[in-house]
Motif scaffolding. Structure first.
Motif, mmCIF file in Angstrom:
data_model
loop_
_atom_site.group_PDB
_atom_site.id
_atom_site.type_symbol
_atom_site.label_atom_id
_atom_site.label_comp_id
_atom_site.label_asym_id
_atom_site.label_seq_id
_atom_site.Cartn_x
_atom_site.Cartn_y
_atom_site.Cartn_z
ATOM 1 N N ARG A 251 0.750 -6.000 9.095
ATOM 2 C CA ARG A 251 -0.353 -5.362 8.372
ATOM 3 C C ARG A 251 -0.704 -6.082 7.069
ATOM 4 O O ARG A 251 -1.777 -5.848 6.513
ATOM 5 N N SER A 254 -4.078 -7.979 6.706
ATOM 6 C CA SER A 254 -5.243 -7.087 6.805
ATOM 7 C C SER A 254 -5.429 -6.269 5.528
ATOM 8 O O SER A 254 -6.561 -6.055 5.069
ATOM 9 N N ILE A 255 -4.326 -5.803 4.937
ATOM 10 C CA ILE A 255 -4.407 -5.003 3.712
ATOM 11 C C ILE A 255 -4.910 -5.857 2.555
ATOM 12 O O ILE A 255 -5.767 -5.432 1.775
ATOM 13 N N ALA A 258 -8.568 -6.382 2.960
ATOM 14 C CA ALA A 258 -9.317 -5.178 2.599
ATOM 15 C C ALA A 258 -9.403 -5.032 1.082
ATOM 16 O O ALA A 258 -10.441 -4.633 0.539
ATOM 17 N N ARG A 261 -12.032 -7.335 -0.290
ATOM 18 C CA ARG A 261 -13.388 -6.835 -0.031
ATOM 19 C C ARG A 261 -13.745 -5.695 -0.991
ATOM 20 O O ARG A 261 -14.882 -5.610 -1.471
ATOM 21 N N ARG A 285 -8.855 3.113 2.277
ATOM 22 C CA ARG A 285 -9.289 1.878 2.954
ATOM 23 C C ARG A 285 -8.114 0.930 3.172
ATOM 24 O O ARG A 285 -7.973 0.329 4.246
ATOM 25 N N LEU A 286 -7.285 0.796 2.151
ATOM 26 C CA LEU A 286 -6.158 -0.133 2.271
ATOM 27 C C LEU A 286 -5.142 0.365 3.289
ATOM 28 O O LEU A 286 -4.595 -0.426 4.069
ATOM 29 N N ALA A 289 -6.310 -0.261 6.774
ATOM 30 C CA ALA A 289 -6.342 -1.676 7.168
ATOM 31 C C ALA A 289 -5.064 -2.044 7.905
ATOM 32 O O ALA A 289 -3.961 -1.736 7.470
ATOM 33 N N GLY A 290 -5.217 -2.698 9.000
ATOM 34 C CA GLY A 290 -4.049 -3.180 9.733
ATOM 35 C C GLY A 290 -3.400 -2.160 10.627
ATOM 36 O O GLY A 290 -2.397 -2.454 11.273
ATOM 37 N N GLU A 291 -3.928 -0.920 10.685
ATOM 38 C CA GLU A 291 -3.333 0.072 11.574
ATOM 39 C C GLU A 291 -3.399 -0.383 13.026
ATOM 40 O O GLU A 291 -2.462 -0.181 13.790
ATOM 41 N N ASP A 293 -3.409 -3.496 13.935
ATOM 42 C CA ASP A 293 -2.421 -4.568 14.059
ATOM 43 C C ASP A 293 -1.024 -3.994 14.245
ATOM 44 O O ASP A 293 -0.196 -4.539 14.959
#
Length: 354
Positions: A251, A254-255, A258, A261, A285-286, A289-291, A293
């Motif tokens: 994860r 991805s975090i 995020a 962004r 949002r953070l 992110a990656g859930e 994945d």
């Protein structure tokens, strides 16, 4: 820590203070409280300031030696490197309440705590506790109030004692975030306590479990923290969960992406005159992110002749593979070697395709 113990603790830290020479503006008397406050600070001080009043009362009674107060030019006072607050995040906007209070009261009423420095000709003192007051006075001196002075109480403290004293004040202040305190603890752990969490917890009168949680939060990287416009909105428990999520290799990327962004979006919102995203929104949002994945299938899974998982590749990067060997698969040595070779071949094939 109870209020009485906290007051005594602060007084004990100041009990060994040595009197220092005083300039014409120096005073050994505590500043009188604003009218209508019954001797207690009007805002933001909490038990740490009451503890300081207790210390000063003990000075007056003769229980401890003199504690010196000076009115200083803030330009001659630096910030102690062991201070918890992230100085770069101080600005006119988030110190505005204190600036207005100082103007209304005709000067700073609650002294900061400083100690003398002898290693830098540009400075005479450094701030142990009171960096927000230092910022406010510095700002006022360059914005129509050149005669404002920085009221400071001089203490003779080594680094570990300075850290403990500052920590007492930080616990009572809502404007020092838990992220800042966590990083301060992580730094102090090696500097003052030889990396021993138990000793640090004992000295600070904290539970070892709580301290361990704070140290985990201290691992949150700057690139992620930059997504939060106000670190005070990221409290301990959510920050701990975020640090755990980042520790998951599946994860992490991805975090971080995020967070970048969100930071860009907040920058655009600032240009458009809009407020930044709130901490709750950013955290959601953070954490999201990656859930996907996290739930993604393994990169390779080999089964034994008994149709049980025997060997799997859980992560793959340029640095190498992480291979998990499963228990109770029923595979013998020859079968495991064959599966290992198959896993390597599968990874090499994917790398070539990518």
């Amino acid at each position: 820590m109870s209020g009485g113990k906290q007051k005594d603790y602060l007084a004990d830290l100041l009990a060994d203070d040595q009197p220092v020479s005083m300039d014409e503006a120096a005073t050994t008397e505590p500043s009188p409280p604003p009218s209508g406050t019954s001797g207690r600070p009007a805002r933001g001080g909490g038990m740490a300031l009451l503890g300081r009043e207790s210390a000063l009362a003990r000075v007056a009674s003769g229980d401890v030696r003199q504690v010196t107060q000076l009115r200083l030019d803030p330009a001659r006072v630096r910030i102690w490197k062991g201070n918890a607050r992230i100085q770069a995040r101080l600005n006119e906007e988030n110190v505005r309440d204190l600036i207005d209070t100082i103007i209304a009261e005709g000067g700073q009423k609650v002294p900061a705590i400083v100690r003398r420095v002898n290693d830098d000709a540009a400075y005479d003192y450094e701030v142990i506790a009171g960096t927000r007051r230092h910022f406010a006075i510095s700002w006022l001196r360059t914005n129509s109030y050149p005669d404002m002075t920085f009221l400071a109480q001089v203490a003779d403290l080594d680094d570990e004692a300075a850290f403990r004293l500052a920590d007492i004040e930080n616990r009572a202040r809502k404007d020092v975030s838990e992220i800042e305190r966590a990083r301060n603890y992580a730094s102090a752990l090696g500097q003052h306590y030889g990396g021993k969490q138990r000793r640090m917890a004992e000295r600070l009168k904290l539970s070892e479990g709580w301290l361990s949680k704070m140290l985990k939060v201290a691992t949150l990287p700057d690139i992620v923290l930059a997504a939060f416009a106000d670190l005070g909105e990221l409290t301990l428990n959510p920050a701990y969960k975020l640090s755990q999520a980042l520790a998951d290799e599946r994860r992490h990327k991805s975090i971080v992406g995020a967070a970048e962004r969100v930071t860009e979006e907040n920058g655009q919102r600032a240009q458009d005159g809009q407020p930044p995203l709130g901490g709750t929104v950013v955290l959601a949002r953070l954490m999201a992110a990656g859930e996907a994945d996290k739930q993604r299938p393994k990169l390779y899974e080999g089964v034994s002749r008994h149709n049980r998982p025997a060997l799997s590749v859980t992560t793959a990067s340029r640095q190498g593979l992480t291979i998990k060997v499963h228990a109770a698969s029923g595979a013998d040595e020859d079968e495991m070697v064959a599966l290992f070779r198959e896993a390597l071949a599968s990874h090499e094939y994917k790398t070539e395709v990518e």
